[in-house]
Design an enzyme around this catalytic site. Structure first.
Site, PDB file in Angstrom:
ATOM      1  N   ASN A   7       1.477   8.790  46.919  1.00 40.42           N
ATOM      2  CA  ASN A   7       1.502  10.223  47.185  1.00 40.42           C
ATOM      3  C   ASN A   7       2.238  10.385  48.516  1.00 40.42           C
ATOM      4  O   ASN A   7       1.654  10.221  49.587  1.00 40.42           O
ATOM      5  CB  ASN A   7       0.055  10.737  47.267  1.00 40.42           C
ATOM      6  CG  ASN A   7      -0.007  12.229  47.503  1.00 40.42           C
ATOM      7  OD1 ASN A   7       1.018  12.874  47.746  1.00 40.42           O
ATOM      8  ND2 ASN A   7      -1.199  12.782  47.440  1.00 40.42           N
ATOM      9  N   ARG A  88       2.832  10.877  42.587  1.00 40.53           N
ATOM     10  CA  ARG A  88       2.430  12.276  42.491  1.00 40.53           C
ATOM     11  C   ARG A  88       3.657  13.092  42.892  1.00 40.53           C
ATOM     12  O   ARG A  88       4.214  12.910  43.976  1.00 40.53           O
ATOM     13  CB  ARG A  88       1.295  12.560  43.468  1.00 40.53           C
ATOM     14  CG  ARG A  88       0.981  14.024  43.511  1.00 40.53           C
ATOM     15  CD  ARG A  88       0.032  14.364  44.619  1.00 40.53           C
ATOM     16  NE  ARG A  88      -0.238  15.781  44.589  1.00 40.53           N
ATOM     17  CZ  ARG A  88      -0.396  16.513  45.674  1.00 40.53           C
ATOM     18  NH1 ARG A  88      -0.323  15.975  46.864  1.00 40.53           N
ATOM     19  NH2 ARG A  88      -0.639  17.804  45.564  1.00 40.53           N
ATOM     20  N   HIS A 177      -2.698  21.367  41.431  1.00 40.24           N
ATOM     21  CA  HIS A 177      -3.937  20.582  41.231  1.00 40.24           C
ATOM     22  C   HIS A 177      -4.145  20.224  39.758  1.00 40.24           C
ATOM     23  O   HIS A 177      -5.273  19.944  39.349  1.00 40.24           O
ATOM     24  CB  HIS A 177      -5.207  21.359  41.670  1.00 40.24           C
ATOM     25  CG  HIS A 177      -5.367  21.551  43.135  1.00 40.24           C
ATOM     26  ND1 HIS A 177      -5.950  22.695  43.663  1.00 40.24           N
ATOM     27  CD2 HIS A 177      -5.049  20.762  44.183  1.00 40.24           C
ATOM     28  CE1 HIS A 177      -5.973  22.597  44.983  1.00 40.24           C
ATOM     29  NE2 HIS A 177      -5.430  21.436  45.323  1.00 40.24           N
ATOM     30  N   ARG A 238      -5.313  29.104  53.932  1.00 43.65           N
ATOM     31  CA  ARG A 238      -4.509  30.028  53.113  1.00 43.65           C
ATOM     32  C   ARG A 238      -5.377  31.197  52.663  1.00 43.65           C
ATOM     33  O   ARG A 238      -6.537  31.011  52.286  1.00 43.65           O
ATOM     34  CB  ARG A 238      -3.954  29.325  51.876  1.00 43.65           C
ATOM     35  CG  ARG A 238      -2.982  28.236  52.186  1.00 43.65           C
ATOM     36  CD  ARG A 238      -2.350  27.699  50.898  1.00 43.65           C
ATOM     37  NE  ARG A 238      -1.887  26.345  51.112  1.00 43.65           N
ATOM     38  CZ  ARG A 238      -2.223  25.305  50.343  1.00 43.65           C
ATOM     39  NH1 ARG A 238      -3.007  25.469  49.281  1.00 43.65           N
ATOM     40  NH2 ARG A 238      -1.757  24.111  50.614  1.00 43.65           N
ATOM     41  N   GLU A 380      -7.604  11.849  41.347  1.00 52.78           N
ATOM     42  CA  GLU A 380      -6.224  12.136  40.934  1.00 52.78           C
ATOM     43  C   GLU A 380      -5.405  10.853  40.852  1.00 52.78           C
ATOM     44  O   GLU A 380      -4.562  10.704  39.977  1.00 52.78           O
ATOM     45  CB  GLU A 380      -5.582  13.108  41.933  1.00 52.78           C
ATOM     46  CG  GLU A 380      -6.152  14.512  41.793  1.00 52.78           C
ATOM     47  CD  GLU A 380      -5.903  15.378  43.007  1.00 52.78           C
ATOM     48  OE1 GLU A 380      -6.616  15.184  44.008  1.00 52.78           O
ATOM     49  OE2 GLU A 380      -5.016  16.247  42.951  1.00 52.78           O
TER      50      GLU A 380
END
Ligand code: ADP
Length: 398
Positions: A7, A88, A177, A238, A380
Site C-alpha cells: 500500500n 492497493r 473502502h 473531513r 484489507e
C-alpha cells in the site's frame, strides 16, 4: 505460495507478506517519511520486531529496505522469489470493475485516472513501477478501492448535475473502502452461515476515514463516499455531507480560494472541526470529562451514521445485518451502542451485553433481533492477497 501486499502512499509504503497456503500474514511493516532525512522502517514478523531510521529518498530505496528487512527476518529471500505482489490502488474509475494483472496497458490506464485521485494514484504507481524494475518477471495485481462499488446503479452514482459533466469529465460517485466493505460482508455471511447472495447488509467502515455501504445480495448498490472520499459520514478531519452552498458563501464572505476551501473541508473539518481533535479515543476521554464540544462531536458523528443506516435500509428494502468495522467500528462498544439506539423500528434489538467470539467477531444483537448486528475486524491486506492469488491461479490455469 508467498504474496506481498503493498500500500504505497506519497511518503510511506505499508507492506504485508502472506503465506497463502496457511492464509496467514508472516510479516508486516511500514516505511514512513520517505523523502525526509529521517525515514523510519518497521517490520514485525514471527521472529520479532525491528525498527530503524535511515535516509530513504524515494520508493525504490524504500523497496530495497523492505526487501532487506524481509530477508533479515528470514521470511523471504528476495522480491524475485515472490509468487506475486498485490497492490492497493485507490482509484480505478469506471475502467476497473475488478482486480487485474498489471501490464503496460493497466499502468497507462491507472496513469490516466490520476486527475480523479491526484494524491493517491501516482504513489500507487510508484510502488508498481519499483517492483517492475526490481523483479520484472513477478506477477503484479492491482486491487482497486473503487471496484466493489462499480455495480451501483446510475440512480446511486449520478449527481443531479448537467449530464455532460459525467460524459466529459467523469463526474460521478465512485465510492472508496471497497475492499474493506466486501471483506466484512463476506465474513458476515460466513458468520451467519448464509450465502452472501441472500443477504441485505449495511456495512459501516468507521476509521479516520469513514464510509457506509448498502450491499444487496452480494452487490454494492450504494455507498456514502462520492467522487472523492469527502462525501458522506463525518470523519476525523473531513466534513462528509455539507450543503455546497456553504462553499460559495465562504468564498464570498471570507474571500477563501478553492485550495483554502479544499483544505478546510478535508483537513480542518469533521470531528477535528467540531472539537479540535480528530482521534476518537481522545475525543471519548474528553467527553468522559464532560467536554461539551467532544460530546457534540460524538452526537453529530453517530447521528450521521444513523441517518445512513435508515437510508440504506430503505434502499435495500430492509436489512439482514449491520456490520461495524474500521478502528472505531471494531473497537468502540460505546459508539456502536449509540449508533444503534432507537433503531428498534427497523428490527434492531441490541443485547444488554455484547458477545465476543473466538475469531474476534462481536455480536451485538439480542436473540429477538430481526437484524444481526456485528463488529468484524477488517483485513484489507488479506483481501488483496486473496484476490491476487485468485488471478494468479487463473493465469497459471490458462
Ligand atoms: P484509518 O482510516 O487511518 O485506517 P483506523 O481504521 O485505524 O484509521 O481508525 C482510526 C480511528 O480509530 C482513530 O480515530 C482511533 O482513535 C479510533 N480507535 C481505535 N481504537 C479505538 C477504541 N478502542 N475506541 C474508540 N476509537 C478507537
Amino acid at each position: 505460495m508467498k504474496i506481498l501486499v503493498l500500500n504505497s502512499g506519497s511518503s510511506s509504503i505499508k507492506f504485508q507478506l502472506f503465506e497463502m497456503t496457511e492464509r496467514r500474514s508472516i510479516a508486516s511493516g511500514i516505511i514512513e517519511n520517505i523523502g525526509d532525512g529521517t525515514a523510519k522502517a518497521k517490520i514485525y514478523s514471527d521472529h520479532g520486531a525491528t525498527q530503524e531510521t535511515a535516509v530513504i529518498r524515494n520508493h525504490q530505496e524504500g523497496m530495497a529496505v523492505i526487501e532487506r528487512l524481509l530477508n533479515q527476518s528470514g521470511v523471504l529471500q528476495d522480491i524475485g522469489s515472490l509468487d506475486a505482489v498485490g497492490h492497493r490502488v485507490v482509484h480505478g474509475g469506471e475502467t476497473f470493475r475488478e482486480p487485474v494483472i498489471i501490464d503496460d496497458e493497466v499502468i497507462s490506464a491507472i496513469n490516466d485516472l490520476i486527475p480523479l485521485a491526484p494524491l493517491h494514484n501516482p504513489a500507487n504507481l510508484e510502488g508498481i513501477i519499483t517492483v517492475l524494475q526490481k523483479a520484472p518477471q513477478t506477477v503484479q495485481v492491482a486491487v482497486f478501492d473503487t471496484a466493489f462499488h462499480q455495480n451501483m446503479p446510475p440512480s446511486s452514482y449520478l449527481y443531479a448535475l448537467p449530464y455532460e459533466l459525467y460524459e466529459k469529465y467523469r463526474v460521478r460517485r465512485y465510492g472508496f473502502h471497497g475492499t474493506s466493505h466486501y471483506f466484512v460482508a463476506k465474513k458476515a455471511a460466513e458468520c451467519l452461515d448464509r450465502p452472501l447472495e441472500q443477504l441485505r447488509i449495511i456495512t459501516l467502515h468507521l476509521g479516520n476515514g469513514s464510509s457506509a455501504a448498502a450491499i444487496k445480495y452480494g452487490v454494492c448498490i450504494d455507498t456514502s463516499m462520492g467522487m472523492t472520499p469527502l462525501e458522506g459520514l463525518v470523519m476525523g478531519t473531513r466534513s462528509g455531507d455539507v450543503d455546497p452552498g456553504v462553499l460559495f458563501y465562504l468564498a464570498r464572505q471570507m474571500n477563501l480560494s478553492i485550495d483554502e476551501i479544499d483544505t478546510l473541508l478535508n483537513k480542518e473539518s469533521g470531528l477535528k472541526g467540531i472539537c479540535g481533535v480528530n482521534d476518537m479515543r481522545t475525543i471519548m476521554q474528553l467527553a468522559d470529562k464532560g467536554d461539551e464540544r467532544a460530546l457534540l462531536a460524538l452526537e453529530i458523528f453517530c447521528y450521521r451514521i444513523k441517518k445512513y443506516i435508515g437510508a440504506y435500509s430503505a434502499s435495500l428494502g430492509g436489512a439482514d445485518a449491520v456490520v461495524f468495522t474500521g478502528g472505531i467500528g471494531e473497537n468502540s462498544a460505546f459508539i456502536r451502542a449509540k449508533v444503534c439506539e432507537g433503531l428498534e423500528y427497523m428490527g434492531i434489538e441490541i443485547a444488554s451485553e455484547e458477545c465476543r467470539r473466538q475469531d474476534g467477531i462481536v455480536t451485538l444483537h439480542s436473540r429477538d433481533s430481526r437484524v444481526n448486528v456485528l463488529a468484524i475486524p477488517t483485513d484489507e491486506e488479506l483481501e488483496i492477497a486473496l484476490q491476487t492469488q485468485q488471478l494468479l491461479q487463473k493465469k497459471i490455469a490458462t
